[in-house]
Design an enzyme around this catalytic site. Structure first.
Site: not given
Length: 370
Positions: A247, A243
């Site tokens: 990002k 994750y």
């Protein structure tokens, strides 16, 4: 009889869902900084102090008058520096008329994206939402939003939907890339499918939508592209490896996009906004606590939405960094490695998922959409 007024459903915040908090819970460094910005750090307020002292016939040679003069000059220079810096960094704002804009929002059925979509829907703007979740036609009409079922991680689906949007609403001029998912898992527990799904939704979707919608903006000679990343893209965190990596990739992509648009002959009026929020009170990280409510408050999605909408409608480029710590988190990287380890231990970023009970051996939390 006049025309029937269209009723717009609105769900007010339900305060009873949250526990009662003492008054000092709402006292944060962000609130103090905002108060200072509108008072002692504001140039107009600083000069009013000088005027008030003179109205009392305070001599120019008096210490308080000299201090007030110097402070007012410093605050004026600070304000001018900010204006010049923004001008050099982001250029001249473009004109935004919502009646002539077509707004595309990915991941706009729930969370932050839904808030932004519904605000513009209530204002009768042309809003298209791309999401894998279906929305009832009657609900869509009530909200004034056109929903398209689309997996933004699939380039072909995005290309097809782009043609439909142009046909239905017109050429897209505002793109808000908000879609995102998270798998709360350790790197060793992850599967290739989960990693690929995360990058397809969180990262590759931005490339797909920009390739599909940016040409229309260039043809129109105006546009705004919003990239929703995360403060974790700067930090990284245990049990969130893919994750945070997805990002972090958006930070580099957005910088490259800004550079390319600045060199494009008709890219000057295409604005870019980078959003790197801290922890929001959404179900994605429900139960995760920050180390200090004063220094690192959990922010409501509506606060992030207000900042994004404000920049979009001013026609400006810029960065949305809320709460305050997310604006300065990059300074952590220049500290000695030993200091970085101590700071990470204190803030608990690498224990947050475990402490919240979201990581339980092989039994991990399923993916959730924003």
């Amino acid at each position: 009889m006049g025309a029937k007024i269209r009723e717009i459903p609105a769900q007010l915040p339900r305060n009873f869902d949250r526990p009662d908090e003492p008054w000092h819970h709402y006292l944060t460094i962000d609130l103090i900084a905002k108060v200072f910005d509108y008072t002692i750090l504001h140039p107009w307020v600083s000069w009013i102090v000088v005027i008030c002292l003179r109205s009392q016939l305070t001599p120019y040679e008096a210490t308080e008058m000299r201090v007030a003069f110097v402070w007012a000059i410093l605050m004026t220079l600070r304000s001018m520096f900010g204006l010049i810096n923004d001008k050099l960094a982001y250029g001249t704002p473009r004109e935004v008329d919502l009646s002539e804009e077509v707004i595309v929002i990915t991941g706009g059925v729930e969370g932050l994206g839904a808030l932004i979509a519904e605000v513009y829907g209530m204002r009768n703007a042309n809003v298209a939402v791309l999401d894998t979740k279906k929305v009832d036609l009657e609900e869509a009409e009530e909200k004034g939003i056109v929903y398209y079922e689309c997996d933004v991680g699939d380039a072909k689906q995005v290309e097809e939907v782009a043609k439909e949007i142009v046909e239905d609403l017109g050429a897209p001029t505002i793109l808000i890339n908000n879609a995102g998912i998270v798998h709360v898992k350790s790197l060793l527990n992850s599967t290739a499918e989960e990693v690929e799904q995360t990058f397809r939704t969180n990262t590759l979707s931005h490339f797909n939508t920009i390739r599909s919608f940016l040409p229309y903006m260039i043809t129109e000679g105006r546009g705004t592209i919003v990239t929703v990343s995360s403060v974790l893209g700067h930090l990284g965190a245990a049990n969130l490896s893919f994750y945070t990596a997805s990002k972090a990739a958006l930070l580099a992509m957005h910088s490259s996009l800004r550079a390319e648009l600045s060199q494009h002959p008709t890219g000057q009026d295409i604005k870019t906004i980078l959003v790197t929020p801290g922890q929001m009170s959404t179900k994605m990280f429900n139960g995760v606590k920050t180390p200090s409510n004063f220094l690192a408050p959990i922010i409501a999605p509506v606060d992030v939405a207000k900042e994004i909408i404000s920049l979009v409608e001013k026609g400006e480029s810029g960065d949305v960094t809320v709460p305050l710590y997310s604006k300065y988190i990059q300074f952590l990287g220049i500290l000695p490695l030993g200091m970085q380890v101590l700071v990470r231990r204190w803030c608990g970023v690498d224990r947050a998922m475990v402490d919240a009970g979201l990581v339980k051996g092989e039994k991990t939390k399923p993916a959730e959409k924003l």
